[in-house]
Design an enzyme around this catalytic site. Sequence first.
Site, PDB file in Angstrom:
ATOM      1  N   CYS A   1       0.881  -1.204   0.152  1.00  0.00           N
ATOM      2  CA  CYS A   1      -0.102   0.068  -0.073  1.00  0.00           C
ATOM      3  C   CYS A   1       0.988   1.090  -0.214  1.00  0.00           C
ATOM      4  CB  CYS A   1      -0.888   0.010   1.092  1.00  0.00           C
ATOM      5  SG  CYS A   1       0.063   0.276   2.934  1.00  0.00           S
ATOM      6  N   ASP A  19      -8.441  14.917 -36.160  1.00  0.00           N
ATOM      7  CA  ASP A  19      -7.735  14.902 -37.334  1.00  0.00           C
ATOM      8  C   ASP A  19      -8.544  14.200 -38.362  1.00  0.00           C
ATOM      9  OD1 ASP A  19      -5.984  15.808 -39.302  1.00  0.00           O
ATOM     10  OD2 ASP A  19      -4.781  13.869 -38.851  1.00  0.00           O
TER      11      ASP A  19
END
Length: 746
Positions: free
Chosen positions: A16, A444
Amino acid sequence: MAEASETRYRVGGMDCAACASKIDTAVRRVAGVADVTVSVATGTMTIRHDASSDLKAVQKKVTGLGYSVWPFAGNAVPSDEHGLHDHADHDHDHDHAGHDYARHDRDHRHGEREIEKLHGQDHATMTGSWWQSRKGRLTIFSGAALVAAYAIGHLVPAIASYAFIVAMLVGLLPIARRAVMAAFSGTPFSIEMLMTIAAVGAVIINAGEEAATVVFLFLVGELLEGVAAGKARESIQSLTALVPKTALLEDNGQMREMPAESLAVGAIIIVRPGDRISADGVIISGESAIDEAPVTGESTPLRKGVDAVVYAGTVNGDAVLRVRVTAAAADNTIARVVKLVEEAQESKAPTERFIDRFSRYYTPSVVVVAALVAVVPPLFLGGAWGEWIYKGLAILLIGCPCALVISTPAAIAASLSAGARRGLLMKGGAVLETLGKVTMVAFDKTGTLTEGKPRVTDIVSFGLGEAQLLSRAAVLEQGSSHPLALAILNRARMDGVPVPPALELEALPGKGVTGEVGGETVDLLSPPAARERGALNAGQEARIAGLNDEGKSVSVLLVNGLVAGLIAMRDEPREDAEAGLSALKSAGVKAMMLTGDNKRTAAAVADMLGIDWRGEMMPEDKQRVVGELKRKGFVVAKVGDGINDAPALAAADIGIAMGGGTDVALETADAAALHGRVGDVARMIALSQRTMRNIVANITIALGLKAVFLVTTIIGITGLWPAILADTGATVLVTMNALRLLRIKA
């Protein structure tokens, strides 16, 4: 000032963010260390240091905290520290494909076991089943001691309290050792310290049975955290297991097997039907269906022939291929994807950075609250010391920040891994978080919304049959690499039209091509060039104008000076473009097309897709439009090829490169869609939104459970063991909730 060097280590046992924080704090205190980056997601630590830094001291600091540590292959580190530098983690064979792991797998596993013996880590990496790890064995021994204490307590009640103290010490001594080392290394408020104080305090107030139970539950929680963290870590790293260990090398006409990691760029390999391709390369002979699902998630095999690009880890379908290697093992597509995702997991999201800052103040505050709960009621309100000290100890356990600090990175690591396995690369938590806020996507056109290569759409004959017309045009275009020529040749190949050799071919610069075909003079010209020859009548001119209005380029075929027909071509939208744009619209995200193509072509494509558009735009114009959209309040994602659109990609809130595993797609912009599918943009946004919902749920679980148990502890409903369940249970719940993101289908 001495030149800074960088050394990277694998760290075993980090489960953790609190683990990473302790290691970071301790290593920063070593003389000569300039910067430290610790990643729980990848189980790694990278330090920047000068020549005066004692790398032995770095390793001792980490091992002293109870973690295993060893440098990556190729690091220049001292070789006399218990042989630590020799021990690469081969249970994580898939860390970096470029490292020479597989060759020394057995020796390194032995080395890892030796590390555990030398340093006695409770946090050593789980290399097999959980019960074979030191952490697993410690949990089992602690549980057995607890059961034995209960049995002794029933048989000999007089010594029950001592039996529980012994049972507690079985699990607590390793925890206390880590707590002391963390305190000396600059982390006094670690979960181990809170646990140690609570357990010892419980014994002092004659709650030995609960103390032993709490220690056991704490170890169970840590073990579950380790298993869950390992699953998240392995998800992306397991990609490298797709690359075969060996390859068939063609050497002077002979085939020999060799390690795939040793293949040099330019080598020729043989790939048999059903085999995985062992390196990125280009097909030089053969044609086969390639299953790219393992790498890109694309479910439909793609037919590939000579000059087609293939990727390591994909599966050859039905024919023998000869492939020229174009990338070394360390640089193949999978290795680069893994490297980019690992780097992305080390990049913190804004939410994660906030939680980290919050936890620095949160834990000391909890200690203060626990002390006040233990002392104030007895001193000033007439409470019983034993009762309120007990409650204070419980609050210490409730207040551990593990679940809180892991709530965000666990979800982000799982999402980045899930996305990468489906061809969606996002470079860091900040990118992942921002994607969910996108309200406008600027695309695009060429190669993004369209295929990027023209296709023959219309064959208009004025006398000749379509096949004859196409055959003559293809004859003239043989050997040309022009996109329009390739479109004609591809159509001829698809239609099975014969393409006989031509005589006396001649290019007409800016106009077309001419040649002798079967005794005929054949010209393939642009409309202006045909117009110059006076070959076009009014009807043919009208037909050309109509095709041009549809955004199509037209070539005119003349046979012996007379117009024989027209061939129209256009860069067609991708098959998934309409569905991808529809998915964005359904998600409430607007879309726009920005293209440098002429307005007539742009309008034709935009009409087919139902999208707003801007045409005839230079790179700086696209950048300007992105800026205007941002000023209007949109959160803008710009999608392009990563080169021509570089200014706009940089100007956008998120730049997304399209492409199947190219350097541009992997190394430019903030994210990359490896499939090159329009729908992947909507999938990225959806993944981001699911991730943020998961993070909110995790934080709610972490803080909610603590709030509930805080209240119930103070009013006397719950005690020590429910308190530890509130901590470890919340941590496990948060991690498991985050791991659900690994199952996302993109």
